[in-house]
Design a protein around this motif. Structure first.
Motif, PDB file in Angstrom:
ATOM      1  N   ASP A 118      69.143  32.115 -52.030  1.00 22.48           N
ATOM      2  CA  ASP A 118      69.922  31.811 -53.232  1.00 22.48           C
ATOM      3  C   ASP A 118      69.454  30.528 -53.906  1.00 22.48           C
ATOM      4  O   ASP A 118      69.595  30.382 -55.127  1.00 22.48           O
ATOM      5  CB  ASP A 118      71.399  31.681 -52.875  1.00 22.48           C
ATOM      6  N   ARG A 119      68.902  29.602 -53.132  1.00 27.45           N
ATOM      7  CA  ARG A 119      68.458  28.321 -53.690  1.00 27.45           C
ATOM      8  C   ARG A 119      66.982  28.311 -54.052  1.00 27.45           C
ATOM      9  O   ARG A 119      66.424  27.273 -54.399  1.00 27.45           O
ATOM     10  CB  ARG A 119      68.790  27.202 -52.698  1.00 27.45           C
ATOM     11  N   GLY A 120      66.347  29.464 -53.957  1.00 29.28           N
ATOM     12  CA  GLY A 120      64.946  29.565 -54.330  1.00 29.28           C
ATOM     13  C   GLY A 120      63.988  29.004 -53.302  1.00 29.28           C
ATOM     14  O   GLY A 120      62.784  28.908 -53.566  1.00 29.28           O
ATOM     15  N   LEU A 121      64.486  28.652 -52.123  1.00 29.51           N
ATOM     16  CA  LEU A 121      63.598  28.148 -51.075  1.00 29.51           C
ATOM     17  C   LEU A 121      62.729  29.271 -50.515  1.00 29.51           C
ATOM     18  O   LEU A 121      61.618  29.033 -50.037  1.00 29.51           O
ATOM     19  CB  LEU A 121      64.421  27.507 -49.947  1.00 29.51           C
ATOM     20  N   ILE A 122      63.256  30.498 -50.554  1.00 28.55           N
ATOM     21  CA  ILE A 122      62.498  31.699 -50.187  1.00 28.55           C
ATOM     22  C   ILE A 122      62.644  32.650 -51.373  1.00 28.55           C
ATOM     23  O   ILE A 122      63.559  33.484 -51.411  1.00 28.55           O
ATOM     24  CB  ILE A 122      63.020  32.339 -48.891  1.00 28.55           C
ATOM     25  N   PRO A 123      61.804  32.532 -52.369  1.00 26.56           N
ATOM     26  CA  PRO A 123      61.996  33.313 -53.598  1.00 26.56           C
ATOM     27  C   PRO A 123      61.739  34.802 -53.442  1.00 26.56           C
ATOM     28  O   PRO A 123      62.273  35.604 -54.218  1.00 26.56           O
ATOM     29  CB  PRO A 123      61.002  32.673 -54.579  1.00 26.56           C
ATOM     30  N   ASP A 124      60.945  35.191 -52.459  1.00 27.42           N
ATOM     31  CA  ASP A 124      60.580  36.599 -52.302  1.00 27.42           C
ATOM     32  C   ASP A 124      60.721  36.980 -50.834  1.00 27.42           C
ATOM     33  O   ASP A 124      59.952  36.513 -49.987  1.00 27.42           O
ATOM     34  CB  ASP A 124      59.140  36.829 -52.779  1.00 27.42           C
ATOM     35  N   VAL A 125      61.703  37.828 -50.515  1.00 28.93           N
ATOM     36  CA  VAL A 125      61.925  38.209 -49.117  1.00 28.93           C
ATOM     37  C   VAL A 125      60.789  39.065 -48.575  1.00 28.93           C
ATOM     38  O   VAL A 125      60.646  39.217 -47.355  1.00 28.93           O
ATOM     39  CB  VAL A 125      63.266  38.958 -48.944  1.00 28.93           C
ATOM     40  N   HIS A 126      59.976  39.611 -49.462  1.00 29.61           N
ATOM     41  CA  HIS A 126      58.859  40.459 -49.026  1.00 29.61           C
ATOM     42  C   HIS A 126      57.538  39.691 -48.941  1.00 29.61           C
ATOM     43  O   HIS A 126      56.486  40.294 -48.701  1.00 29.61           O
ATOM     44  CB  HIS A 126      58.717  41.662 -49.961  1.00 29.61           C
ATOM     45  N   ILE A 146      53.536  39.719 -41.386  1.00 31.73           N
ATOM     46  CA  ILE A 146      54.992  39.752 -41.213  1.00 31.73           C
ATOM     47  C   ILE A 146      55.680  39.067 -42.387  1.00 31.73           C
ATOM     48  O   ILE A 146      55.327  37.951 -42.773  1.00 31.73           O
ATOM     49  CB  ILE A 146      55.391  39.060 -39.894  1.00 31.73           C
ATOM     50  N   THR A 147      56.664  39.743 -42.961  1.00 34.52           N
ATOM     51  CA  THR A 147      57.437  39.191 -44.079  1.00 34.52           C
ATOM     52  C   THR A 147      58.809  38.732 -43.581  1.00 34.52           C
ATOM     53  O   THR A 147      59.252  39.091 -42.482  1.00 34.52           O
ATOM     54  CB  THR A 147      57.622  40.233 -45.183  1.00 34.52           C
ATOM     55  N   TRP A 148      59.509  37.985 -44.437  1.00 34.25           N
ATOM     56  CA  TRP A 148      60.873  37.584 -44.118  1.00 34.25           C
ATOM     57  C   TRP A 148      61.771  38.808 -43.948  1.00 34.25           C
ATOM     58  O   TRP A 148      62.623  38.851 -43.046  1.00 34.25           O
ATOM     59  CB  TRP A 148      61.424  36.691 -45.233  1.00 34.25           C
ATOM     60  N   HIS A 149      61.572  39.796 -44.786  1.00 34.01           N
ATOM     61  CA  HIS A 149      62.327  41.044 -44.713  1.00 34.01           C
ATOM     62  C   HIS A 149      62.172  41.690 -43.340  1.00 34.01           C
ATOM     63  O   HIS A 149      63.160  42.135 -42.732  1.00 34.01           O
ATOM     64  CB  HIS A 149      61.818  41.979 -45.817  1.00 34.01           C
ATOM     65  N   PHE A 152      64.060  39.728 -40.504  1.00 32.02           N
ATOM     66  CA  PHE A 152      65.514  39.836 -40.460  1.00 32.02           C
ATOM     67  C   PHE A 152      66.005  41.271 -40.304  1.00 32.02           C
ATOM     68  O   PHE A 152      67.158  41.486 -39.938  1.00 32.02           O
ATOM     69  CB  PHE A 152      66.122  39.135 -41.680  1.00 32.02           C
ATOM     70  N   GLN A 153      65.141  42.251 -40.530  1.00 37.85           N
ATOM     71  CA  GLN A 153      65.500  43.630 -40.182  1.00 37.85           C
ATOM     72  C   GLN A 153      65.056  43.990 -38.769  1.00 37.85           C
ATOM     73  O   GLN A 153      65.303  45.093 -38.298  1.00 37.85           O
ATOM     74  CB  GLN A 153      64.881  44.621 -41.179  1.00 37.85           C
ATOM     75  N   GLN A 154      64.397  43.052 -38.088  1.00 37.84           N
ATOM     76  CA  GLN A 154      63.905  43.260 -36.729  1.00 37.84           C
ATOM     77  C   GLN A 154      62.843  44.362 -36.651  1.00 37.84           C
ATOM     78  O   GLN A 154      62.820  45.177 -35.725  1.00 37.84           O
ATOM     79  CB  GLN A 154      65.061  43.557 -35.765  1.00 37.84           C
ATOM     80  N   THR A 155      61.947  44.360 -37.636  1.00 34.30           N
ATOM     81  CA  THR A 155      60.819  45.297 -37.625  1.00 34.30           C
ATOM     82  C   THR A 155      59.479  44.555 -37.626  1.00 34.30           C
ATOM     83  O   THR A 155      58.457  45.153 -37.938  1.00 34.30           O
ATOM     84  CB  THR A 155      60.865  46.242 -38.847  1.00 34.30           C
ATOM     85  N   SER A 156      59.485  43.281 -37.288  1.00 32.13           N
ATOM     86  CA  SER A 156      58.278  42.462 -37.458  1.00 32.13           C
ATOM     87  C   SER A 156      57.155  42.831 -36.499  1.00 32.13           C
ATOM     88  O   SER A 156      55.983  42.650 -36.815  1.00 32.13           O
ATOM     89  CB  SER A 156      58.613  40.977 -37.290  1.00 32.13           C
ATOM     90  N   GLU A 157      57.514  43.291 -35.276  1.00 28.49           N
ATOM     91  CA  GLU A 157      56.509  43.561 -34.244  1.00 28.49           C
ATOM     92  C   GLU A 157      55.681  42.303 -33.926  1.00 28.49           C
ATOM     93  O   GLU A 157      54.514  42.400 -33.544  1.00 28.49           O
ATOM     94  CB  GLU A 157      55.581  44.711 -34.646  1.00 28.49           C
TER      95      GLU A 157
END
Length: 337
Positions: A118-126, A146-149, A152-157
């Motif tokens: 929300d504060r733009g510290l992570i502008p793109d979750v992908h 690996i993306t932030w998405h 947090f979805q626990q698919t990073s491997e």
């Protein structure tokens, strides 16, 4: 902790000033509500009050990886609150006692993620995490995409070791093969509940915020919603890092190996009410509806899961509950519904 949809804007004030409603005024059958609470109290977790052995034993991990490296706390009796329209309809147990709540902590980690978004510290979750976090954890061929998405979805491997715990400890987590290595898959293609990777998400957020996550949560959420000063969020004895010349602890996403969020029933209920109101507290938007929509979007590889919130679209967690239900949930049956 159960919260239902309502258009009533009431929110509890800080401290003990929390309005209550009778079951009848709240639209409940008082006798059936009593039966429901009696049933809940009759099915308390079988864990002992001393949580040291249950935590270690239930994970079935080989030494030395089963060593607890964060604080543990003997638990109190079962506690609960039912809210309607933000008001307390019934409560039981030691609702003001701060206890370990295990993986319910993960949802608080997701809230810190949302505050950064929300504060733009992570502008793109992908975006790849390595673009913002240069700590050596995201440089290998397995980990660099690996993306932030995905985190947090626990698919990073993600593959590696953090705080002395290798990721393969949680391979095959829900089977008899737990803790045995498997072939790694491409990032984003496989869902796995993995506490090592959740702790990595916490560390990555710490590098973004450059301040302890408990301070972030307190400033932007817990103080504004009038939470108590009894909650604590712990990491591990070896999870201290230095960022911009300051030493700070990276907190854990649960009580696996100790640590995590120690919090009372009232404070959990306040956070649940905030989430049910889609981030709005008394007219102030503390967490954006945009982020909450992302957090509650089902993972394509597990429709029961969002950004570290459990969902009920397939009606697997709550067969008789609405599909719109979502949960903060942790071992020992800690739940905010």
């Amino acid at each position: 902790f159960m919260l239902d949809q309502t258009d009533t804007p009431y929110v509890p004030q800080a401290g003990a000033g929390w309005d209550r409603a009778s079951p009848q005024d709240a639209g409940f059958d008082a006798n059936k509500l009593t039966e429901a609470v009696d049933y809940a109290r009759s099915v308390e977790t079988l864990w002992t009050r001393d949580l040291d052995r249950p935590v270690a034993d239930m994970m079935h991990e080989p030494a030395p990886y089963n060593e607890n490296i964060g604080p543990l706390k003997e638990r109190g009796e079962q506690s609960g609150i039912v809210l309607r329209g933000g008001r307390i309809v019934t409560e039981w147990g030691t609702t003001d006692r701060a206890d370990m709540t295990f993986s319910a902590t993960k949802s608080y980690l997701a809230i810190c993620f949302g505050l950064a978004y929300d504060r733009g510290l992570i502008p793109d979750v992908h975006a790849p995490v390595r673009e913002m976090v240069d700590n050596g954890c995201f440089e290998s061929p397995q980990n660099r995409d690996i993306t932030w998405h995905m985190l947090f979805q626990q698919t990073s491997e993600w593959s590696g070791e953090l705080w002395g715990k290798p990721d393969w400890l949680d391979h095959h987590r829900h089977s008899d093969l737990k803790g045995t290595k498997r072939e790694m898959k491409k990032s984003g293609t496989h869902w796995e509940y993995n506490d090592v990777r959740v702790n990595l998400a916490s560390l990555a957020l710490l590098h973004v915020w450059k301040r302890p996550l408990p301070d972030v949560l307190r400033e932007y959420v817990m103080d504004p919603i009038g939470a108590s000063d009894t909650w604590e969020w712990h990491g591990y004895e070896n999870s201290w890092v230095e960022i911009d010349g300051k030493k700070m602890q990276s907190v854990s996403g649960g009580g696996h190996w100790g640590g995590g969020l120690f919090i009372n029933t009232f404070d959990h209920a306040r956070v649940g009410l905030l989430m049910q109101r889609r981030g709005n507290w008394g007219g102030t938007q503390l967490l954006s509806e945009d982020f909450i929509a992302k957090a509650l979007d089902p993972c394509p590889h597990n429709p029961n899961y969002g950004y570290m919130f459990w969902l009920n679209g397939p009606r697997e967690r709550g067969p008789s509950a609405p599909t719109s239900s979502f949960f903060l949930a942790g071992a020992g049956f800690n739940v905010v519904w």
